[in-house]
Each structure stands twice: as C-alpha cells, then as structure tokens.
Write an enzyme that holds these catalytic residues in place. Structure first.
Site, PDB file in Angstrom:
ATOM      1  N   HIS A   1      11.154  -8.482   5.484  1.00 26.55           N
ATOM      2  CA  HIS A   1       9.643  -7.952   5.515  1.00 26.55           C
ATOM      3  C   HIS A   1       8.865  -8.878   4.436  1.00 26.55           C
ATOM      4  O   HIS A   1       9.063  -8.909   3.328  1.00 26.55           O
ATOM      5  CB  HIS A   1       9.826  -6.457   4.527  1.00 26.55           C
TER       6      HIS A   1
ATOM      7  N   ARG B   1      -0.743 -10.800   7.259  1.00 24.15           N
ATOM      8  CA  ARG B   1      -0.872  -9.914   6.127  1.00 24.15           C
ATOM      9  C   ARG B   1      -1.144  -8.511   6.701  1.00 24.15           C
ATOM     10  O   ARG B   1      -2.069  -8.538   7.158  1.00 24.15           O
ATOM     11  CB  ARG B   1      -2.041 -10.637   5.303  1.00 24.15           C
ATOM     12  N   ALA B   2      -0.554  -7.509   6.019  1.00 21.21           N
ATOM     13  CA  ALA B   2      -0.474  -6.153   6.527  1.00 21.21           C
ATOM     14  C   ALA B   2      -1.944  -5.710   6.005  1.00 21.21           C
ATOM     15  O   ALA B   2      -2.527  -5.135   7.052  1.00 21.21           O
ATOM     16  CB  ALA B   2       0.699  -5.441   5.924  1.00 21.21           C
ATOM     17  N   SER B   3      -2.500  -5.844   4.877  1.00 17.99           N
ATOM     18  CA  SER B   3      -3.688  -5.414   4.400  1.00 17.99           C
ATOM     19  C   SER B   3      -4.803  -5.908   5.270  1.00 17.99           C
ATOM     20  O   SER B   3      -5.949  -5.573   5.267  1.00 17.99           O
ATOM     21  CB  SER B   3      -3.925  -5.498   2.936  1.00 17.99           C
TER      22      SER B   3
ATOM     23  N   HIS C   1       3.739   0.224   9.640  1.00 20.38           N
ATOM     24  CA  HIS C   1       3.124  -0.426   8.455  1.00 20.38           C
ATOM     25  C   HIS C   1       1.696  -0.321   8.701  1.00 20.38           C
ATOM     26  O   HIS C   1       0.750  -0.961   9.407  1.00 20.38           O
ATOM     27  CB  HIS C   1       3.315  -1.916   8.369  1.00 20.38           C
TER      28      HIS C   1
ATOM     29  N   HIS D   1       8.891  -0.148   2.352  1.00 17.43           N
ATOM     30  CA  HIS D   1       8.869   0.279   1.070  1.00 17.43           C
ATOM     31  C   HIS D   1      10.030   1.234   0.621  1.00 17.43           C
ATOM     32  O   HIS D   1       9.366   2.596   0.185  1.00 17.43           O
ATOM     33  CB  HIS D   1       7.349   0.683   0.870  1.00 17.43           C
TER      34      HIS D   1
ATOM     35  N   GLU E   1       9.068  -7.894   0.500  1.00 15.41           N
ATOM     36  CA  GLU E   1       7.611  -8.072   0.839  1.00 15.41           C
ATOM     37  C   GLU E   1       7.079  -9.267  -0.182  1.00 15.41           C
ATOM     38  O   GLU E   1       5.576  -9.153  -0.369  1.00 15.41           O
ATOM     39  CB  GLU E   1       7.080  -6.838   0.583  1.00 15.41           C
TER      40      GLU E   1
ATOM     41  N   ARG F   1       2.795  -8.705  -7.759  1.00 19.16           N
ATOM     42  CA  ARG F   1       3.150 -10.341  -7.833  1.00 19.16           C
ATOM     43  C   ARG F   1       3.591 -10.498  -9.408  1.00 19.16           C
ATOM     44  O   ARG F   1       4.061 -11.643  -9.616  1.00 19.16           O
ATOM     45  CB  ARG F   1       2.008 -10.989  -7.542  1.00 19.16           C
TER      46      ARG F   1
END
Lengths: 336, 336
Positions: B6, B71-73, B178, B223, B284, B290
């Site tokens: 991930h 990038r997922a977002s 996701h 997650h 992730e 971060r």
C-alpha cells in the site's frame, strides 16, 4: 455499584410499534396521527417486556443500573416530517419514563430527540428540557445524521448545533452520539452506519474548537468509539500533523467512550490506549448482537466479563463501572 | 523480501497537479483539456520526487518493493464528468508506469480506475485492461463511493459492479477498496471517510453472496480493515445472528487486510484476531500521517517496526511480508 451507560428499550411492548406503523401509514395519506391515538400499554405489559430481558440480564451479569433510552434504530428521524418526529419521540420518551418509574432502582432515562432532516437542532431543546426537568432524565442521544445515511446535516461542530448545546450545558446533561437506522443501502445499520458515525464524530471534534466554545459540553461516543481506539496512533498523528492540541490535553476532557466492544481483544485494546478516566461501562444489551459467542460460551454483549478479565486496579475498575458515569452524567447522583 | 502492498505516489512532480488544476479550471468553461496538454515531466523530476521520499524510506525501514498506485485522495472521481476522470486517470497511471520502469526493483504498479458517479463500473474495464496487459500493473484501487462522501452508488455487492469484477477475474487481479477525498463536510478524508469505507465494504461483503458468484475475486481492505478487527466479536456475532457462514469459512477466502495501523497496540490486535493468512504488510507511506510519534521516536507509519516487535514465527512473518501478497497479487510473480 455497576452502571451500564448504554441500554435501549429494544423489547418495548408491540403497541409502541403499532402506533409507529399507524403513524407511517398515515403519512402516506397526508395525516399526522395524534399522540392520543396511541394504543394503551399496561404496567404489566411493560414489566413483561423487561423481566425476561434487561432485568434478567442485569441479574445474571451482576449489573445494577442501566441508563436507558428508546430503541436507537427505531428513532428513524428521516421518516416523515418534524411533527412526525416530535410525536414519535414523545411517545418513546414517555414510555422510558414509565419504565424508570416502575423500576427506579434498575433504570434511569436518557431521551431520544425529535430531530428531523433540515430542521434546526434548537427545535429539539424543548423536548430535552421536558425530559430532564419533568421526567428526571439525565442525558440525550444525539443523531449526527437525521437523514439516515445520507449525511446531509452540517458536522456536529458547526454552529448549526450550538443552540442545542447551550441547552445541554444549561441542563448539565451529556449526549451520546448515536445514529439511527440507515436508508442508504450502502450502510448496514449496526454493522457499518453506527461505527462510521462514531468515527466521523470523533474526527469532527478533533478538527474543531467546539470545546473551546463549550468547555463543559460532554459527549459519549458509543460502540467503543467506532474505529478510533484501534487507530489511536493515526489520530495522535493526524492531530500532530494538523497542529491540533494533544488529544489528552483537549478532546479527552469532553469526549468519552463506552465499552460496547464484543470481544476480549477489543476491550483490551480500548483499555490499553484510552485513559481510564474516559471509559464508561456499557453493553447496549439487549441490542445489536444477541447471540452467544461459540468461542467463549457467553453472550457477545456481556461486556462486563471482558472487563472483569483484565488486571485492573480496584480504583480503575470503579471508575469504569461507576465513577466516570457519575462525572459525565451528574444528574445521575440525584437518582442512585 | 519485504513487499509493502500500500503506497501512493503522494510526492509526484508538481506538473501532474498543474495538469489537474488546468483540467478543473477548464471544466468551469465547459472545456475538457486533452491529455496532450500535460506539462512534460522528465525522468530526473521523477527520480527527485522519489529519492528523498519513498526510496529513502524503503532503505531506512528495510522494505524492498512497494505496490504503488496514484495518490488516493487526488483520484477525486466526483470532479467533472466521465471524460475528466478518464483523462486524469490515464495521466496518473502513465506516471506510475514511468516510476515502475525507472525503478523496477522498487515499485510495481496498481492502477486508479476512471470511475465517475452514475457511470457504469464496466466503463473502467478498458483502463484496467490497458494497465494490466500493456503497463504490467498487478491490481487496481476500487472506489466504492465515486461521489466523494455522498455514497450514491449501489453497494459493492450489487450487480451494478459485476461486469468490472468479471474483468478483474479474467485478468486475475485484486482490488484494494479505497475511497478518495470527501466533498461531504461531515467526513474528514483520512480521519473518517477512509476508515468508514473500509468498515462499510466489509459489512457489505458479510451480508452478501458475492463470493459465491465470484469465488476467485479478491479484495484488500486497507487501513487495517477500518473498524473491523477492533469489532471482530461484533462481526462474528452479526454473521451468526444473520445466519451467515462463519467468517473464516466464507469471507476470509476473498478478503484481506493490510497493516496500515499506526501504533503497536492496533497491530497487536490485528494479529490477534485476524488469521495470519489474511494480513498483508502495508504502510501507506508517504501518506496520511507523516510525523514522528513522540511516544516512540519513530514514524507513525513505519508499520514494519510494530510487526517486528511481535513474537511471530518466521513462517508467519514471511506470509505477512511476502507470501500473502504473492497469493493475492499473482501477477507479482512475473515481476519480482
């Protein structure tokens, strides 16, 4: 004394649901059935509904007092209009009051609110006040999503909700954040919508200054806090990345978690990561999960057993089973 | 070998976002910016974007290969229309392909899908096929809520999704469930929407016969499975109450969890309740959280440390770090 902070009247006499069914049927014809149309419920019917359910389980499990509210999944604030919700809510709360009057040693009331999608939360203040001042209730269940799975209301931290919070603070009562049934087919009520709402509310609180505006406002996040304790590192990290205060310094003065987590490893985690002052015993019996766990031979929702299995000090045990509930629900002290 | 299942390209060169910004700006004037309008990105820019981020962290943490996706977002399937999503998705996937070509030892691709609210999922099949057959990708990220927090699509178990599943089965690739960013103010993306989607998808799977229809279809719930492992007793109990099969006999043949849980107690719980065959190492990174955990002095998302701290057998450790990924992503075996 062992206080269960999370019980719903899931076993109410059938006459209550009959009134609801008639109310919903009436809506189709544009009729708002009045409260006076309720079928009567006798004291014996109420006793019968509890003796072989909540009262039997209290005795079997060794708990004393249940903080008791109407069935959460039946609140269904998305059905009908504001009048529908007002009447249904009053019927449900009045029945809780009768339970608490018949069994004052066993139950103390928490009310449903007459929320409705698009209606200002302040419109729930009068029913909250009636329940607290006239019926002796000690808190309320607040639905962050009266739309039932479409999430059309502003976040709980929006000023939209502030007038209701002012009433909660004035009355010194907390709210449990509790959604109702879902009319969005994506969300199973007890398997997804409930837990999602818990997680959602926590993150709303984390990202806001709500508790600067209301330093004494208190929320219980049920179902062990949804996903939050399992992801406690994520939340500590997000708070840090977002330049928010440490969770212990800010959020945990106002936010509490119940113990409705239906296996020992989950309760172990909860106790490991969340400060003991923020954990309030709850089982949600008779509720979402009614069976016996074949791995243990005991009811999944007999959450007292999981806590009993942990090596807690007597002082911590007392906080979880009684002391924290008395702090979060100060009006409890007038009752028991 | 240690495979991180991930990772998103959260550090992509600014030119990618510039194309997106121009695309979104164009929409306001009714213009669909063509893919050919992309600013060029040099190989050195790609190297620079990775050397001090994902590659440095791979070396520092001792991981070998990252299963890497856009990038997922930023997928933001709710923006624009189907053409918008097609072009943005192709741009993102092509860039992942360049990363994997530059660093074949370090990255293997998983694609974004060009989903769009109200558009049939089968319309994503061509891009999935292109990425797998032409670019060598080994899986996809599937967004159960292309509306971005309004949850307007049918559940993942609805036949609406079946034609895409047929393509996944044909290509023998799994999907990570996701979501992307949330345009519903109730849901913080990484603090609520992501975890809610994980929980929601699991319960959809639990209540359906999807895997009877597709016995070889495989999903990773990221997650750490959202709220699911923390509430494993609840899910076992719900399955029992709903007369569903035991979770181990049915669901766990097709559903897997990553280890993106950012503290040791969470990972401990995950390993305690979920069978080791269903757990796939993931971090992730560089992603949602971060910072460095002041309680440990290490990055919150250095999830390998948590697993290393547990008393696992060497065989179980190998499953989590490599073997399970190879089972769930069989096309991985052509790469590394």
């Amino acid at each position: 004394m062992i206080i269960d902070c999370h019980g719903h009247y899931t076993t109410a006499p059938a006459a209550l649901q009959k009134f609801r069914d008639e109310q919903v049927a009436g809506l189709k014809g544009g009729v708002d059935i009045p409260l006076s149309a309720q079928p009567s419920i006798s004291d014996d019917q109420i006793r019968d509904s509890l003796e072989n359910a909540q009262l039997k389980l209290q005795r079997a499990r060794g708990t004393d007092l249940t903080i008791f509210s109407p069935r959460a999944s039946a609140m269904a604030h998305h059905i009908g209009n504001e009048t529908t919700s007002q009447r249904w809510t009053q019927a449900c709360n009045d029945l809780i009051h009768r339970v608490c009057t018949l069994y004052p040693e066993n139950f103390v009331g928490v009310c449903q609110l007459p929320q409705s999608p698009g209606v200002a939360p302040v419109n729930s203040a009068a029913e909250l006040e009636r329940c607290v001042e006239e019926l002796g209730f000690i808190g309320c269940n607040l639905n962050p999503d009266p739309s039932g799975g479409h999430w059309t209301s502003p976040p709980l931290t929006d000023r939209h909700w502030y007038p209701l919070y002012e009433k909660m603070v004035e009355l010194d009562v907390p709210a449990m954040v509790h959604v109702s049934s879902s009319c969005n087919p994506n969300f199973h009520a007890t398997g997804a919508h409930y837990l999602n709402a818990d997680t959602t509310a926590f993150m709303q609180f984390l990202t806001s200054d709500l508790f600067k505006d209301f330093p004494t406002l208190r929320f219980i996040i049920p179902h062990g806090g949804g996903a939050v304790p399992y992801h406690w590192g994520r939340y500590r990290g997000l708070a840090q990345d977002l330049k928010r205060p440490l969770l212990g310094d800010y959020l945990l003065k106002n936010v509490f978690f119940d113990t409705c987590v239906y296996h020992l490893p989950g309760i172990e985690l909860l106790l490991k990561v969340i400060p003991v002052d923020n954990i309030i015993f709850g089982s949600e019996m008779v509720g979402a999960v009614r069976g016996i766990d074949p791995e243990t031979g005991h009811y999944f929702d007999d959450t007292k057993r999981y806590i009993d299995a942990l090596p807690l000090s007597e002082a911590d045990r007392r906080k979880i089973f009684e002391g924290n509930a008395r702090k979060v629900f100060p009006r409890l002290n007038g009752h028991a």
